[in-house]
Design a protein around this motif. Structure first.
Motif, short mmCIF file in Angstrom:
data_model
loop_
_atom_site.label_atom_id
_atom_site.label_comp_id
_atom_site.label_asym_id
_atom_site.label_seq_id
_atom_site.Cartn_x
_atom_site.Cartn_y
_atom_site.Cartn_z
N ILE A 29 0.87 -1.16 0.00
CA ILE A 29 0.00 0.00 0.00
C ILE A 29 0.92 1.22 0.00
O ILE A 29 1.96 1.21 0.65
CB ILE A 29 -0.90 0.00 1.25
CG1 ILE A 29 -1.82 -1.24 1.23
CG2 ILE A 29 -1.72 1.28 1.34
CD1 ILE A 29 -2.44 -1.54 2.57
N THR A 30 0.55 2.25 -0.76
CA THR A 30 1.40 3.44 -0.85
C THR A 30 0.68 4.65 -0.28
O THR A 30 -0.50 4.87 -0.54
CB THR A 30 1.80 3.71 -2.30
OG1 THR A 30 0.63 3.86 -3.10
CG2 THR A 30 2.65 2.57 -2.86
N PHE A 31 1.40 5.41 0.53
CA PHE A 31 0.93 6.68 1.07
C PHE A 31 1.84 7.78 0.51
O PHE A 31 2.97 7.94 0.97
CB PHE A 31 1.04 6.71 2.60
CG PHE A 31 -0.10 6.10 3.35
CD1 PHE A 31 -1.03 5.27 2.74
CD2 PHE A 31 -0.24 6.35 4.71
CE1 PHE A 31 -2.07 4.69 3.47
CE2 PHE A 31 -1.28 5.80 5.45
CZ PHE A 31 -2.20 4.97 4.82
N ARG A 32 1.38 8.52 -0.49
CA ARG A 32 2.17 9.65 -0.99
C ARG A 32 1.73 10.90 -0.26
O ARG A 32 0.61 11.36 -0.40
CB ARG A 32 2.00 9.83 -2.50
CG ARG A 32 2.79 11.06 -3.02
CD ARG A 32 2.78 11.14 -4.53
NE ARG A 32 1.46 11.30 -5.09
CZ ARG A 32 0.83 12.47 -5.26
NH1 ARG A 32 1.41 13.59 -4.89
NH2 ARG A 32 -0.37 12.51 -5.81
N ILE A 33 2.64 11.45 0.53
CA ILE A 33 2.37 12.67 1.29
C ILE A 33 2.76 13.86 0.42
O ILE A 33 3.87 13.93 -0.08
CB ILE A 33 3.17 12.67 2.61
CG1 ILE A 33 2.81 11.44 3.46
CG2 ILE A 33 2.94 13.96 3.38
CD1 ILE A 33 3.75 11.20 4.63
N ASP A 34 1.83 14.77 0.25
CA ASP A 34 2.07 15.90 -0.64
C ASP A 34 1.31 17.11 -0.11
O ASP A 34 0.65 17.03 0.93
CB ASP A 34 1.61 15.53 -2.05
CG ASP A 34 2.39 16.26 -3.15
OD1 ASP A 34 2.96 17.34 -2.86
OD2 ASP A 34 2.41 15.76 -4.28
N GLN A 38 2.77 22.87 -3.09
CA GLN A 38 3.90 22.76 -2.16
C GLN A 38 3.75 23.70 -0.97
O GLN A 38 4.73 24.20 -0.41
CB GLN A 38 5.23 23.01 -2.89
CG GLN A 38 5.47 22.01 -4.01
CD GLN A 38 6.75 22.28 -4.76
OE1 GLN A 38 7.74 22.73 -4.19
NE2 GLN A 38 6.75 22.02 -6.05
N ASP A 39 2.51 23.93 -0.56
CA ASP A 39 2.21 24.81 0.56
C ASP A 39 1.87 23.94 1.77
O ASP A 39 0.88 23.21 1.76
CB ASP A 39 1.01 25.69 0.20
CG ASP A 39 0.73 26.78 1.23
OD1 ASP A 39 1.00 26.55 2.43
OD2 ASP A 39 0.23 27.85 0.84
N PRO A 40 2.69 23.99 2.83
CA PRO A 40 2.47 23.12 3.99
C PRO A 40 1.12 23.32 4.68
O PRO A 40 0.69 22.47 5.46
CB PRO A 40 3.61 23.49 4.95
CG PRO A 40 4.66 24.08 4.07
CD PRO A 40 3.92 24.78 2.97
N ARG A 41 0.43 24.42 4.39
CA ARG A 41 -0.89 24.63 4.98
C ARG A 41 -1.94 23.71 4.34
O ARG A 41 -3.02 23.54 4.89
CB ARG A 41 -1.33 26.09 4.78
CG ARG A 41 -0.55 27.10 5.60
CD ARG A 41 -0.95 28.52 5.24
NE ARG A 41 -0.60 28.83 3.85
CZ ARG A 41 -0.94 29.96 3.23
NH1 ARG A 41 -1.68 30.87 3.87
NH2 ARG A 41 -0.57 30.19 1.98
N PHE A 42 -1.61 23.13 3.19
CA PHE A 42 -2.57 22.32 2.44
C PHE A 42 -2.05 20.91 2.19
O PHE A 42 -1.88 20.48 1.05
CB PHE A 42 -2.89 23.00 1.11
CG PHE A 42 -3.44 24.39 1.24
CD1 PHE A 42 -4.81 24.59 1.37
CD2 PHE A 42 -2.61 25.50 1.24
CE1 PHE A 42 -5.33 25.87 1.50
CE2 PHE A 42 -3.12 26.78 1.37
CZ PHE A 42 -4.49 26.97 1.50
N PRO A 43 -1.80 20.15 3.26
CA PRO A 43 -1.25 18.79 3.08
C PRO A 43 -2.34 17.80 2.70
O PRO A 43 -3.50 17.93 3.11
CB PRO A 43 -0.69 18.46 4.47
CG PRO A 43 -1.62 19.18 5.40
CD PRO A 43 -2.00 20.47 4.69
N TYR A 44 -1.96 16.83 1.90
CA TYR A 44 -2.91 15.77 1.58
C TYR A 44 -2.17 14.44 1.42
O TYR A 44 -0.94 14.40 1.31
CB TYR A 44 -3.72 16.10 0.33
CG TYR A 44 -2.95 16.13 -0.97
CD1 TYR A 44 -2.66 14.97 -1.69
CD2 TYR A 44 -2.51 17.34 -1.50
CE1 TYR A 44 -1.97 15.00 -2.88
CE2 TYR A 44 -1.82 17.38 -2.70
CZ TYR A 44 -1.55 16.22 -3.38
OH TYR A 44 -0.85 16.25 -4.57
#
Length: 198
Positions: A29-34, A38-44
């Motif tokens: 299973i893959t979790f791509r953190i992005d 590239q704004d840390p206020r909007f992580p997904y």
């Protein structure tokens, strides 16, 4: 509902979206953190998977390839592993509910700011770092919960590793993945780690 509860539901739902025909072939299973722009206020988090068939296809292709890289490096992941099947977090277009919850909680924690706010560069940087660290911790916890709660076995039929990676901080991939999984499940993945903690 809290942001964490929302993310837990989203991750669990994502596993049920893996194509039934691919499930026997999935090895991770893959979790791509992005983050949006590239704004840390909007992580997904993009939740996906990779298959043994995809690895075999790449290994049979022309030119020499490193088997570990083909199996575990996101540079070789197909769309199912890189873009995932479901995105959750502070992405207003793809997850408006998660976006609202994340913003609300970040405000309550004193971490949120607007572009026009009068903050020093140092204050913005510190808030960005804390927002990023909190989201990474949450993603590790989500993976741990999948293991501890038996959700992976229940949905996919067997234990599978969850590989966590942040494309803008690739060095953290090993620490995040190690923290998120039982050691036996990620032994092959961690075999390429040469850090002091290995």
């Amino acid at each position: 509902m809290t942001f964490r509860q929302h993310m837990e539901q989203a991750v669990g739902h994502a596993l049920t979206q893996f194509p039934a025909g691919a499930v026997p072939d999935i090895y991770t299973i893959t979790f791509r953190i992005d983050s949006v722009d590239q704004d840390p206020r909007f992580p997904y988090l993009a939740i996906g998977y990779n298959t043994e068939s995809e690895v075999a296809r790449l290994l049979e292709g022309p030119g020499p390839v490193d088997p570990w890289e083909v199996r575990w490096s996101y540079a070789y992941f197909p769309p199912s592993g890189l873009e995932g099947v479901h995105v959750a977090g502070h992405d207003p277009e793809r997850d408006p509910v998660g976006s609202g919850l994340h913003r609300q909680e970040s405000l309550a924690q004193g971490l949120w700011y607007e572009d026009g706010d009068e903050l020093s560069e140092q204050d913005r940087d510190e808030r960005d770092e804390r927002l990023e660290a909190r989201f990474h911790e949450l993603c590790v916890d989500l993976a741990r919960d999948l293991h501890a709660g038996g959700r992976i076995v229940e949905t996919l039929g067997r234990p599978l590793p969850v590989i966590l990676y942040d494309m803008f901080n690739p060095d953290e991939m090993f620490a995040l993945t190690k923290a998120a999984n039982p050691a036996a499940l990620v032994a092959d993945f961690m075999s390429a780690y040469s850090g002091e903690d290995g």
